[in-house]
Design a protein around this motif. Sequence first.
Motif, PDB file in Angstrom:
ATOM      1  N   TYR A  33      10.517   7.357   9.808  1.00 21.19           N
ATOM      2  CA  TYR A  33      10.119   7.447   8.403  1.00 21.19           C
ATOM      3  C   TYR A  33      11.223   6.850   7.537  1.00 21.19           C
ATOM      4  O   TYR A  33      12.390   7.151   7.736  1.00 21.19           O
ATOM      5  CB  TYR A  33       9.887   8.903   7.979  1.00 21.19           C
ATOM      6  N   VAL A  72      11.987   5.713   3.280  1.00 15.69           N
ATOM      7  CA  VAL A  72      11.573   5.622   1.889  1.00 15.69           C
ATOM      8  C   VAL A  72      12.548   4.671   1.208  1.00 15.69           C
ATOM      9  O   VAL A  72      13.764   4.895   1.234  1.00 15.69           O
ATOM     10  CB  VAL A  72      11.581   6.994   1.201  1.00 15.69           C
ATOM     11  N   THR A 132      11.495  -0.400  -4.591  1.00 16.12           N
ATOM     12  CA  THR A 132      11.059  -1.772  -4.828  1.00 16.12           C
ATOM     13  C   THR A 132      12.267  -2.682  -5.006  1.00 16.12           C
ATOM     14  O   THR A 132      13.201  -2.348  -5.738  1.00 16.12           O
ATOM     15  CB  THR A 132      10.174  -1.842  -6.085  1.00 16.12           C
ATOM     16  N   ASP A 190      -2.865  -0.272   8.694  1.00 14.76           N
ATOM     17  CA  ASP A 190      -3.347   0.303   7.440  1.00 14.76           C
ATOM     18  C   ASP A 190      -4.737   0.894   7.638  1.00 14.76           C
ATOM     19  O   ASP A 190      -5.560   0.331   8.383  1.00 14.76           O
ATOM     20  CB  ASP A 190      -3.396  -0.774   6.346  1.00 14.76           C
ATOM     21  N   THR A 195       5.676  -2.426  -3.295  1.00 14.20           N
ATOM     22  CA  THR A 195       4.844  -1.249  -3.037  1.00 14.20           C
ATOM     23  C   THR A 195       3.684  -1.561  -2.089  1.00 14.20           C
ATOM     24  O   THR A 195       3.238  -0.680  -1.338  1.00 14.20           O
ATOM     25  CB  THR A 195       4.308  -0.657  -4.336  1.00 14.20           C
ATOM     26  N   THR A 202       4.045  -0.718   1.649  1.00 12.37           N
ATOM     27  CA  THR A 202       3.970   0.644   2.156  1.00 12.37           C
ATOM     28  C   THR A 202       2.931   0.691   3.264  1.00 12.37           C
ATOM     29  O   THR A 202       1.761   0.345   3.050  1.00 12.37           O
ATOM     30  CB  THR A 202       3.584   1.624   1.039  1.00 12.37           C
ATOM     31  N   SER A 203       3.368   1.076   4.458  1.00 11.10           N
ATOM     32  CA  SER A 203       2.477   0.993   5.609  1.00 11.10           C
ATOM     33  C   SER A 203       3.150   1.596   6.830  1.00 11.10           C
ATOM     34  O   SER A 203       4.315   1.993   6.794  1.00 11.10           O
ATOM     35  CB  SER A 203       2.139  -0.478   5.893  1.00 11.10           C
ATOM     36  N   ARG A 234       6.996   4.541   9.673  1.00 10.56           N
ATOM     37  CA  ARG A 234       6.200   4.672   8.441  1.00 10.56           C
ATOM     38  C   ARG A 234       7.105   4.407   7.248  1.00 10.56           C
ATOM     39  O   ARG A 234       8.033   5.171   6.990  1.00 10.56           O
ATOM     40  CB  ARG A 234       5.572   6.054   8.331  1.00 10.56           C
ATOM     41  N   THR A 245       7.577   3.847   3.199  1.00 11.99           N
ATOM     42  CA  THR A 245       7.074   4.069   1.847  1.00 11.99           C
ATOM     43  C   THR A 245       7.982   3.343   0.875  1.00 11.99           C
ATOM     44  O   THR A 245       9.206   3.531   0.910  1.00 11.99           O
ATOM     45  CB  THR A 245       7.032   5.562   1.495  1.00 11.99           C
ATOM     46  N   VAL A 246       7.394   2.497   0.043  1.00 13.68           N
ATOM     47  CA  VAL A 246       8.152   1.764  -0.971  1.00 13.68           C
ATOM     48  C   VAL A 246       7.761   2.307  -2.335  1.00 13.68           C
ATOM     49  O   VAL A 246       6.584   2.254  -2.723  1.00 13.68           O
ATOM     50  CB  VAL A 246       7.891   0.250  -0.889  1.00 13.68           C
TER      51      VAL A 246
END
Lengths: 116, 115
Positions: free
Chosen positions: B10, B12, B15, B38, B83, B86-87, B111, B113-114
Amino acid sequence: AQTVTQSQPEMSVQEAETVTLSCTYDTSESDYYLFWYKQPPSRQMILVIRQEAYKQQNATENRFSVNFQKAAKSFSLKISDSQLGDAAMYFCAYRSASHGGNKLVFGAGTILRVKS
Amino acid sequence: DVKVTQSSRYLVKRTGEKVFLECVQDMDHENMFWYRQDPGLGLRLIYFSYDVKMKEKGDIPEGYSVSREKKERFSLILESASTNQTSMYLCASIRGGLAGANVLTFGAGSRLTVL
């Protein structure tokens, strides 16, 4: 370009029952390979079963079998005696056997839920 | 058993950040792949590599680059994360080409996340 379609976003089956996941594909080629992959929640994707298009006999792996209909371009997966551990996302995939067949084309996936 | 290890499960990121996703396989496989997963779209090929320092674009290479300096390691690079990147990212490897009914071995996924 080849495409793979899984028309069932989600399926449910009772434990010990049988379920069939659908997959159709579009190709102009005569020689290719088809696969079903399983992706359990938060775990890595693994191969369930594979089929060579030149083989008429349907592949089987223990409780998993396929119904390969080449003329109809259909490749469904049957899971017999469903178990809780079968709950996962299932992907159907196509690969060309010709030169340049260096990638798999995946369907969108089907989430299988198994009820106890 | 072949192992394909993705270093981060994971992540995070913000941008515009530069993001590195690392993948290592321990069975001397020549070919390595990066896919993006996705919902409703399945897996789509971003890049693949058939040898050290060799790479080829897949179906959706825009916004990504890759690096393969050693046979066992294949890195996916997002030069400036957005963003829409994100995938879930999946790495896979295989001995030889995708010949015959050879099967890909996948990592557990990263995984991203942006924000």
